[in-house]
Motif scaffolding. Structure first.
Motif, mmCIF file in Angstrom:
data_model
loop_
_atom_site.group_PDB
_atom_site.id
_atom_site.type_symbol
_atom_site.label_atom_id
_atom_site.label_comp_id
_atom_site.label_asym_id
_atom_site.label_seq_id
_atom_site.Cartn_x
_atom_site.Cartn_y
_atom_site.Cartn_z
ATOM 1 N N PRO A 54 0.815 -1.222 0.000
ATOM 2 C CA PRO A 54 0.000 0.000 0.000
ATOM 3 C C PRO A 54 0.844 1.267 0.000
ATOM 4 N N VAL A 58 0.380 4.312 -2.618
ATOM 5 C CA VAL A 58 0.102 5.693 -2.231
ATOM 6 C C VAL A 58 1.138 6.638 -2.833
ATOM 7 N N GLN A 61 0.614 7.418 -6.569
ATOM 8 C CA GLN A 61 -0.497 8.309 -6.887
ATOM 9 C C GLN A 61 -0.086 9.775 -6.959
ATOM 10 N N GLN A 62 1.011 10.132 -6.294
ATOM 11 C CA GLN A 62 1.443 11.526 -6.309
ATOM 12 C C GLN A 62 1.976 11.937 -7.681
ATOM 13 N N PRO A 86 -5.553 2.911 -0.199
ATOM 14 C CA PRO A 86 -6.300 4.170 -0.103
ATOM 15 C C PRO A 86 -6.004 5.079 -1.292
ATOM 16 N N ARG A 88 -6.217 8.772 -3.300
ATOM 17 C CA ARG A 88 -6.127 10.162 -2.872
ATOM 18 C C ARG A 88 -7.509 10.748 -2.633
ATOM 19 N N TYR A 288 0.205 -2.727 5.777
ATOM 20 C CA TYR A 288 0.151 -1.270 5.831
ATOM 21 C C TYR A 288 1.326 -0.656 6.575
ATOM 22 N N ARG A 332 -10.437 5.482 5.315
ATOM 23 C CA ARG A 332 -9.432 5.554 4.254
ATOM 24 C C ARG A 332 -8.262 6.437 4.659
ATOM 25 N N GLU A 333 -8.554 7.551 5.326
ATOM 26 C CA GLU A 333 -7.496 8.469 5.734
ATOM 27 C C GLU A 333 -6.520 7.789 6.689
ATOM 28 N N ARG A 336 -4.257 5.445 4.670
ATOM 29 C CA ARG A 336 -3.225 6.194 3.952
ATOM 30 C C ARG A 336 -2.137 6.692 4.905
ATOM 31 N N VAL A 340 1.768 5.485 4.428
ATOM 32 C CA VAL A 340 2.845 6.439 4.174
ATOM 33 C C VAL A 340 3.850 6.448 5.310
ATOM 34 N N GLY A 394 -2.016 13.665 0.007
ATOM 35 C CA GLY A 394 -3.270 13.104 -0.470
ATOM 36 C C GLY A 394 -4.436 14.064 -0.381
#
Length: 645
Positions: A54, A58, A61-62, A86, A88, A288, A332-333, A336, A340, A394
């Motif tokens: 994950p 994440v 996605q950036q 998760p 964004r 995670y 979800r937050e 994430r 991260v 995100g």
């Protein structure tokens, strides 16, 4: 019996076409077959499907415009993308709409028996707050009872997660619902005739090969049960999932070991005292919070998972692991944040009992040099650790936005400052290894030293207008800055919950039909330059050809408890005037992903500015004085609404 022969022939045919490529690399099909839109999406999904954790998902996605990517994907491809971890925040609402559309389509195309397996995959790969939004969307379109409401295993899963269908009443009947009812009658027949419909059967079979192993097996069992005509709705699906893997969310794609045996091994050895129920918590924590140790796809995954499990067991114990998994699964937050930040973020989340804002504050207080912070994971070099932990790309809180916001707060700070004399500042410059009394071990001291050096350079170049704050002023200023960010996060949660209510029941967003909540949106105004609105709400419903309704919200964590009468009124009017100046009247919205919603260009009128103060101990005790000050502000600045929360 003829149906069974047809089914067997179909399975044999597909066995020659299905590839055995690892799920983490995506799936292709060697045989031709119909041209499916999901096949066209494979090149776009490939980089994400190759992620091995994950955290990697994440980070990737950036590098892309996630809303635009999701918009381009068909519903099934969007579901697969959402199962990786998760997404964004700016793409989350679109993902839920794609998931809802997929559930409707798969029920109509495949029938309830097959659709229930796909529905479980959607639910298992979604956080609770995402499922809440998904159920709300289905109920709003009067599709909940026609889809998930007819699936016994799905209903049990939702009940177990505290999301009973009874909490999501559907809207009233409309004229178009009659035609949908006729379609439903035809759909029910597909439960026993799908194998005869070659195109739909091939489509479902292709999608089956893109599912993780437990779901593939469940679909196989459903086919067998239908072939022999002894299918009891929901029972075959439930029996197809081992009790160990049933309900494990958010991570099937990252398992490079046999799913059932791999999870079973996690509960052996020193974990014999844990029940099989613990295995899902172990898996969620390992995937995670495993950090870089789980990112190497070439290494055997099971030993890595077991090592992470050993670390978790030593730190949190069995009950702590269950709690952590529940926190990650709920929002979800939170998923994430842990993906991260790794183990440090997971421990902070556990300490904060699932409150991400509090967990961020816990990390910001950690000593410099602590490992696994969110900032280090995403590579925000050049930021002190205590500042970097506040970055949340995100939701739009990038390093640049964070620095810009902090610079404004610092510029407006009223605490004592040192003179602008460069020579004097050079003589008394602070040192990392010589903090003043009271600053020993404070993670903000290294940050202050960096701030001091930066301001010294700016003064030397003539680009600064004020000298640096003294340490005793800087430290509380930073504390209020962090508190303000935490309050913003809390208010966004309040707004999201408000948006999920029927329009007549909303407290904040009753003027919107379909509100879209965006954070840290760059906006331009003549005279104020580029600013980042705390929250911008924009109408996404197609109500007319007029510009969409736009409101901005500004949040304040300001200690007003000592103000009374005229002083309180003056402060509220001053804050309201500033909010109107920066975020009211007409704004030039600079975020690219919002441009499709702006029917007449990026410049839009703002219907209302809301100034929301943190309440509790920060507000005056005399409610009458507060109400009088709020009324005076409304009279002075009708375009601003002042609230306490």
């Amino acid at each position: 019996m003829g149906l069974a022969l047809l089914l067997t022939a179909g399975l044999l045919l597909l066995a020659g076409c299905a590839t055995s490529a690892p799920l983490a690399r995506g799936c292709t099909h060697a045989c031709g077959g119909p041209a499916l839109s999901s096949s066209d999406a494979e090149p776009r999904l490939a980089p994400f499907l190759s992620c091995s954790s994950p955290a990697e998902f994440v980070a990737l996605q950036q590098q892309v415009d996630m809303p635009r990517l999701l918009e381009a994907l068909d519903d099934w491809s969007a579901v697969r993308l959402g199962a990786l971890g998760p997404v964004r925040e700016d793409a989350a609402a679109l993902l839920q709409r794609k998931r809802a559309s997929f559930l409707r389509s798969v029920t109509e195309r495949y029938g309830l028996a097959y659709a229930e397996v796909f529905a479980l995959f959607v639910l298992h790969s979604a956080h609770d707050d995402e499922v809440h939004e998904l159920l709300r969307l289905l109920a709003r379109d009067k599709l909940l009872g026609q889809t998930l409401g007819l699936m016994p295993t799905v209903r049990e899963e939702l009940q177990r997660r505290g999301l009973p269908l009874s909490a999501y009443p559907e809207r009233g009947e409309r004229a178009g619902d009659v035609l949908r009812g006729l379609g439903r009658a035809a759909r029910d027949a597909l439960a026993t005739s799908l194998v005869i419909d070659g195109q739909r059967y091939l489509e479902m079979s292709a999608r089956r090969e893109q599912l993780p192993p437990p779901y593939r097996q469940a679909l196989h069992d459903v086919e067998q049960a239908l072939a022999w005509q002894h299918f009891a709705p929901g029972r075959v699906v439930l029996g197809s999932f081992d009790s160990l893997t049933f309900g494990v969310p958010l991570g099937f794609y990252y398992l490079g070991v046999g799913t059932g045996q791999g999870l079973a091994s996690l509960s052996q050895g020193q974990y014999e005292q844990a029940t099989r129920e613990l295995a899902p918590a172990l898996l969620v924590g390992a995937l995670y919070a495993g950090g870089k140790g789980l990112r190497t796809p070439s290494e055997p995954r099971l030993p890595l998972l077991q090592e992470v499990v050993r670390q978790w067991n030593a730190r949190l114990g069995v009950d702590g692991l269950r709690e952590l998994a529940r926190y990650i699964h709920a929002r979800r937050e939170a998923g994430r944040f842990v993906a991260v930040g790794g183990m440090d973020a997971a421990l902070a989340l556990h300490e904060a009992r699932g409150d991400v804002a509090r967990a961020q504050a816990v990390l910001s207080k950690a000593k410099a040099g602590a490992t696994g912070s969110p900032a280090r994971s995403v590579g925000h070099t050049g930021l002190p650790e205590s500042l970097a932990s506040l970055v949340d790309e995100g939701v739009g809180l990038t390093r640049e936005v964070l620095e810009a916001r902090l610079a404004l707060v610092e510029l407006e700070a009223t605490g004592p400052r040192l003179p602008k004399n460069v020579a004097a500042l050079e003589k008394q410059r602070p040192a990392l290894d010589a903090p003043p009394p009271g600053a020993e071990g404070n993670p903000r001291w290294p940050e202050y030293v960096a701030y001091y050096e930066k301001r010294l350079g700016e003064l030397g170049r003539g680009t600064a207008t004020k000298g640096p704050l003294r340490w005793e002023s800087y430290e509380p200023m930073r504390g209020w800055f962090a508190r303000g960010l935490a309050f913003e996060r809390h208010m966004v949660e309040v707004l999201q919950a408000d948006a999920s209510l029927p329009r007549a029941q909303r407290r904040f967003l009753g003027d919107f039909d379909q509100p879209r909540i965006e954070r840290y949106v760059g906006v331009m105004k003549p005279g104020t330059g580029l600013r980042f609105a705390d929250v911008l709400v924009i109408e996404t419903g197609e109500l007319s050809n007029q510009p969409p309704r736009v409101e901005t919200l500004s949040f304040k964590s300001r200690n007003l408890s000592g103000l009374k009468g005229t002083a309180l009124e003056t402060q509220l009017i001053e804050d309201a005037r500033e909010a109107l100046k920066k975020y009211g009247e007409t704004l030039d919205i600079r975020r690219d992903s919002l441009q499709p919603l702006l029917r007449e260009g990026s410049k839009v009128p703002v219907s209302k500015v809301r100034l929301i103060y943190e309440g509790g101990r920060l507000m005056p005790k005399d409610i009458n004085e507060v109400n009088e000050a709020v009324s005076a502000t409304k009279n002075a600045l009708p375009g601003v609404e002042v609230l306490f929360q």
